[in-house]
Motif scaffolding. Structure first.
Motif, mmCIF file in Angstrom:
data_model
loop_
_atom_site.group_PDB
_atom_site.id
_atom_site.type_symbol
_atom_site.label_atom_id
_atom_site.label_comp_id
_atom_site.label_asym_id
_atom_site.label_seq_id
_atom_site.Cartn_x
_atom_site.Cartn_y
_atom_site.Cartn_z
ATOM 1 N N ASP A 199 0.827 -1.198 0.000
ATOM 2 C CA ASP A 199 0.000 0.000 0.000
ATOM 3 C C ASP A 199 0.868 1.259 0.000
ATOM 4 O OD1 ASP A 199 -2.414 1.559 0.268
ATOM 5 O OD2 ASP A 199 -1.758 1.925 2.331
ATOM 6 N N HIS A 200 1.892 1.260 0.847
ATOM 7 C CA HIS A 200 2.771 2.426 0.891
ATOM 8 C C HIS A 200 3.575 2.588 -0.398
ATOM 9 C CE1 HIS A 200 2.591 4.412 4.887
ATOM 10 N NE2 HIS A 200 1.947 3.304 5.189
ATOM 11 N N ALA A 201 3.936 1.448 -1.029
ATOM 12 C CA ALA A 201 4.682 1.538 -2.283
ATOM 13 C C ALA A 201 3.791 2.093 -3.393
ATOM 14 C CB ALA A 201 5.224 0.165 -2.674
ATOM 15 N N ALA A 252 15.691 -1.299 2.119
ATOM 16 C CA ALA A 252 14.875 -0.833 3.239
ATOM 17 C C ALA A 252 15.559 0.292 3.989
ATOM 18 C CB ALA A 252 14.582 -2.009 4.180
ATOM 19 N N ALA A 253 16.874 0.253 4.032
ATOM 20 C CA ALA A 253 17.623 1.179 4.892
ATOM 21 C C ALA A 253 17.857 2.546 4.268
ATOM 22 C CB ALA A 253 18.967 0.544 5.252
ATOM 23 N N LEU A 254 17.744 2.631 2.945
ATOM 24 C CA LEU A 254 18.236 3.806 2.226
ATOM 25 C C LEU A 254 17.679 5.135 2.754
ATOM 26 C CD1 LEU A 254 20.196 4.256 -0.141
ATOM 27 C CD2 LEU A 254 18.236 4.273 -1.682
ATOM 28 N N ALA A 255 16.354 5.238 2.851
ATOM 29 C CA ALA A 255 15.740 6.502 3.273
ATOM 30 C C ALA A 255 16.112 6.834 4.717
ATOM 31 C CB ALA A 255 14.220 6.406 3.137
ATOM 32 N N TRP A 256 16.169 5.813 5.551
ATOM 33 C CA TRP A 256 16.465 6.016 6.971
ATOM 34 C C TRP A 256 17.897 6.514 7.147
ATOM 35 C CZ3 TRP A 256 12.686 4.513 10.818
ATOM 36 C CH2 TRP A 256 11.505 3.999 10.253
ATOM 37 N N HIS A 257 18.798 5.954 6.354
ATOM 38 C CA HIS A 257 20.181 6.422 6.417
ATOM 39 C C HIS A 257 20.284 7.870 5.953
ATOM 40 C CE1 HIS A 257 22.155 2.162 6.360
ATOM 41 N NE2 HIS A 257 21.657 2.495 7.539
ATOM 42 N N ASP A 266 9.620 -0.707 19.210
ATOM 43 C CA ASP A 266 8.753 -1.407 18.262
ATOM 44 C C ASP A 266 7.406 -0.679 18.146
ATOM 45 O OD1 ASP A 266 8.753 -3.968 16.630
ATOM 46 O OD2 ASP A 266 6.832 -4.130 17.672
ATOM 47 N N ASP A 267 6.867 -0.272 19.289
ATOM 48 C CA ASP A 267 5.595 0.472 19.301
ATOM 49 C C ASP A 267 5.731 1.784 18.541
ATOM 50 O OD1 ASP A 267 4.308 -1.400 20.714
ATOM 51 O OD2 ASP A 267 4.235 -0.290 22.628
ATOM 52 N N ASP A 268 6.816 2.494 18.843
ATOM 53 C CA ASP A 268 6.980 3.808 18.217
ATOM 54 C C ASP A 268 7.243 3.699 16.714
ATOM 55 O OD1 ASP A 268 6.487 4.916 20.610
ATOM 56 O OD2 ASP A 268 8.527 5.639 21.006
ATOM 57 N N LEU A 269 7.818 2.590 16.296
ATOM 58 C CA LEU A 269 8.042 2.418 14.853
ATOM 59 C C LEU A 269 6.741 2.088 14.119
ATOM 60 C CD1 LEU A 269 11.474 0.545 14.687
ATOM 61 C CD2 LEU A 269 10.982 2.846 13.844
ATOM 62 N N GLY A 270 5.755 1.634 14.872
ATOM 63 C CA GLY A 270 4.431 1.391 14.285
ATOM 64 C C GLY A 270 4.492 0.478 13.071
ATOM 65 N N ASP A 271 3.784 0.878 12.009
ATOM 66 C CA ASP A 271 3.734 0.058 10.794
ATOM 67 C C ASP A 271 5.118 -0.130 10.171
ATOM 68 O OD1 ASP A 271 1.103 -0.434 10.958
ATOM 69 O OD2 ASP A 271 0.486 0.984 9.378
ATOM 70 N N ALA A 272 6.017 0.829 10.419
ATOM 71 C CA ALA A 272 7.357 0.711 9.829
ATOM 72 C C ALA A 272 8.062 -0.536 10.338
ATOM 73 C CB ALA A 272 8.181 1.957 10.136
ATOM 74 N N ALA A 273 7.680 -1.011 11.526
ATOM 75 C CA ALA A 273 8.304 -2.215 12.070
ATOM 76 C C ALA A 273 8.033 -3.430 11.183
ATOM 77 C CB ALA A 273 7.815 -2.480 13.488
ATOM 78 N N LEU A 274 6.955 -3.355 10.385
ATOM 79 C CA LEU A 274 6.638 -4.485 9.487
ATOM 80 C C LEU A 274 7.725 -4.686 8.432
ATOM 81 C CD1 LEU A 274 2.822 -3.882 8.979
ATOM 82 C CD2 LEU A 274 3.906 -5.727 10.287
ATOM 83 N N VAL A 275 8.473 -3.615 8.152
ATOM 84 C CA VAL A 275 9.568 -3.737 7.179
ATOM 85 C C VAL A 275 10.655 -4.667 7.733
ATOM 86 C CG1 VAL A 275 11.261 -2.439 5.792
ATOM 87 C CG2 VAL A 275 9.058 -1.418 6.310
ATOM 88 N N GLY A 276 10.609 -4.897 9.038
ATOM 89 C CA GLY A 276 11.595 -5.771 9.683
ATOM 90 C C GLY A 276 11.710 -7.146 9.052
ATOM 91 N N ILE A 298 10.324 -2.020 -1.889
ATOM 92 C CA ILE A 298 10.797 -1.970 -0.505
ATOM 93 C C ILE A 298 11.362 -0.591 -0.165
ATOM 94 C CG2 ILE A 298 12.384 -3.026 1.168
ATOM 95 C CD1 ILE A 298 10.052 -4.820 0.170
ATOM 96 N N SER A 299 12.168 -0.028 -1.067
ATOM 97 C CA SER A 299 12.778 1.261 -0.734
ATOM 98 C C SER A 299 11.725 2.362 -0.698
ATOM 99 C CB SER A 299 13.913 1.603 -1.707
ATOM 100 O OG SER A 299 13.421 2.011 -2.946
ATOM 101 N N GLN A 300 10.759 2.302 -1.591
ATOM 102 C CA GLN A 300 9.709 3.317 -1.619
ATOM 103 C C GLN A 300 8.788 3.200 -0.413
ATOM 104 O OE1 GLN A 300 9.351 5.817 -4.399
ATOM 105 N NE2 GLN A 300 11.444 5.123 -4.176
ATOM 106 N N ALA A 301 8.382 1.966 -0.100
ATOM 107 C CA ALA A 301 7.478 1.757 1.035
ATOM 108 C C ALA A 301 8.173 2.131 2.333
ATOM 109 C CB ALA A 301 7.017 0.300 1.078
ATOM 110 N N SER A 302 9.434 1.773 2.428
ATOM 111 C CA SER A 302 10.180 2.051 3.647
ATOM 112 C C SER A 302 10.314 3.562 3.863
ATOM 113 C CB SER A 302 11.563 1.390 3.553
ATOM 114 O OG SER A 302 12.277 1.556 4.755
#
Lengths: 151, 412
Positions: A16-18, A131-136, A109-119, A68-72
């Motif tokens: 959905d996010h992608a 997955a890491a690109l945007a966060w970095h 984990d709670d604070d990451l919310g839906d983003a934790a699903l990328v785990g 993955i990179s877009q959704a993340s």
């Protein structure tokens, strides 16, 4: 096994996010912009943040890449906006641990919310970088600009 | 059940395994090929029976190691029909070979205002070293365009190669577009203009009979690991007179004639380029790989790959939403097939295929200027070798279809 395992990675939220990325676009009045590339595939992510009173007041991204990179990137913008810079950096670190297959605290984990699903990308080592690109990129931005905007 | 050309699959135990619960279908041969038992045994035998440093010792093992290392050079020379063993220089890889030609020969012959001509379909290893030469020598780097079909546009080649051109350097076979370039014709054009012709043979030598004298190339580079040999061994072929005038790229032991306190003189070809202890087992592995390929016959390897392309390509093209890069005519396409699926990123496609046991490459294939030219960020790429089967081609097509459906369902 076949494609069944793909469901672990490409969960509905991620697809959905992608498909419908949140906070995609240019940010006017950005405090900083960081562009990162994944040299192995040519993916590019541009992250822009507006910092105000020690917090991330606005967060947007542009660029092109895989699901993955877009959704993340999209998920990141939804969970880290309004976070204090310090907390955002902690959560980026937690996310980084999570996608490497390490356990993180329940609070993170709670604070990451839906983003934790990328785990679940931890099961697909070749995709961790995606997955890491945007966060970095955001981490680099906060590293450069995070201290300038405490007023 | 087909078993590859000449039932060759039995020689590649690595192919007989499950990946993600599915039989492995290895279609990343343009990146590196698998190694047959014969090559692995040759390397093991060398280390178990003959291991010593070459060209140094007077003892028996040193003699044997040197003999085997040099016999491998003869084998390489014969395999590409070089006029002399002196024309065969061992390198680490195609990349190293091209870097040496660029840095040592390019910087020698390219002067301010000169031109270096490459093409839009080159691998980074045949682009970046020339950019460096062009910058250093204040020369111009020019690109030959492609036709709509992804072939080298020979009209463009004739326009780009001029009397100012000093170097023309082109891939013999392309690592994304799946075409074989007319090197002989390009060499003739280059030579008419007084330029030197260099070919990157990394994707050609493993798949077809290459005759460097017939092509009339001045330099030719290729890698062992894309033709059944281990990684870390490559070859630079050069015409003898050009190698004579080309300075060494590295200095040290083995490559010297005499060393005085302030200067040194170089030994003769080909050793003047081979500083330090070389990759002896790599050369022996390469010789064994050449034996293996000779036994199959390069004409048979090429014919088999043509058959499998003729079988696979139309099936790929019939997949709705699949874009194939390079010619759609199977007679013009090698076993390297780059493609994209509409609306899907190639990384997602490759992860999906991996779950089905199918190994393909996804990314820019070290050809970012080509990606720009094609206006894509990346592609997926399936690449075949003689040990791949028609059943594997079917599996590729099925897996692509399944991945497409997975994402269609997931997204809708």
């Amino acid at each position: 096994m076949g494609l069944a395992k793909l469901n672990q990675l490409y969960r509905e939220v991620i697809l959905d996010h992608a498909q419908h990325p949140r906070n995609r676009g240019e940010l006017t009045n950005a405090s900083g912009v960081v562009e990162l590339r994944n040299p192995t595939c040519g993916d590019v992510i541009n992250v822009a943040a507006q910092l105000k009173d020690g917090k991330i007041a606005a967060l947007k991204f542009t660029g092109s890449g895989c699901t993955i990179s877009q959704a993340s990137a999209s998920l990141m913008t939804t969970v880290l906006v309004n976070q204090p810079v310090q907390r955002a950096r902690e959560l980026i670190m937690a996310f980084s641990h999570l996608i490497s297959g390490e356990t993180i605290s329940d609070q993170d984990d709670d604070d990451l919310g839906d983003a934790a699903l990328v785990g679940s990308v931890a099961e697909f080592p070749a995709r961790i970088k995606c997955a890491a690109l945007a966060w970095h990129a955001l981490d680099e931005l906060l590293d450069q600009k995070g201290d300038d905007h405490h007023d | 059940m087909d078993k590859g050309l000449n039932e060759s699959r039995k020689d590649f135990p690595i192919l007989d395994q499950q990946v993600n619960g599915e039989p492995l279908v290895y279609l990343d041969n343009a990146a590196t090929t698998q190694k047959p038992n014969q090559v692995l045994t040759a390397i093991l035998n060398y280390y178990q029976a003959d291991n010593a440093n070459v060209h140094r010792g007077v003892h028996t093992l040193a003699e044997r190691a040197t003999d085997r290392y040099e016999a491998a050079r003869d084998k390489v020379a014969a395999f590409i029909n070089a006029a002399s063993r002196k024309s065969i220089v061992y390198t680490r890889s195609t990349t190293e070979a091209l870097n040496w030609v660029a840095a040592s020969f390019g910087n020698l012959v390219v002067n301010e205002g000169d031109e270096i001509v490459i093409s839009q379909l080159e691998h980074h290893s045949n682009i970046v070293p020339w950019q460096q030469v062009a910058q250093k020598r204040h020369a111009t780097l020019k690109y030959i365009d492609l036709t709509k079909d992804g072939e080298l546009d020979m009209a463009s080649a004739k326009r780009q190669i001029t009397d100012k051109t000093k170097i023309v350097s082109i891939a013999h076979a392309a690592n994304v577009m799946g075409v074989v370039n007319p090197i002989k014709e390009l060499a003739a054009i280059a030579h008419q203009h007084g330029a030197y012709m260099i070919a990157d043979g990394a994707q050609a030598v493993p798949h077809m009979k290459v005759d460097v004298q017939d092509l009339d190339v001045d330099f030719y580079a290729f890698s062992g690991h894309k033709m059944l040999a281990p990684t870390g061994i490559g070859v630079l072929y050069g015409k003898q007179d050009l190698l004579e005038m080309m300075p060494p790229a590295q200095f040290g032991g083995e490559m010297i004639d005499f060393v005085h306190h302030q200067d040194a003189s170089w030994t003769q070809l080909p050793w003047k380029f081979e500083a330090g202890t070389p990759n002896i087992s790599g050369a022996i592995g390469l010789a064994s790989a050449i034996d293996y390929l000779n036994q199959l016959g390069m004409a048979n390897v090429q014919a088999y790959e043509r058959e499998i392309v003729a079988y696979t390509l139309p099936k790929l093209l019939s997949i709705d939403g699949l874009t194939l890069y390079g010619p759609s005519d199977p007679n013009k396409h090698t076993g390297v097939m780059a493609f994209n699926l509409a609306g899907l990123h190639p990384h997602d496609v490759a992860t999906g295929l991996d779950m089905e046991g199918v190994a393909v490459r996804a990314g820019h294939h070290c050809a970012q200027p080509l990606m720009d030219y094609l206006n894509v960020t990346a592609t997926a790429r399936a690449s075949f070798y003689f040990y791949n089967t028609f059943a594997e081609a079917d599996k590729l097509v099925e897996a692509i279809t399944a991945v497409k459906e997975f994402f269609a369902d997931g997204i809708s």
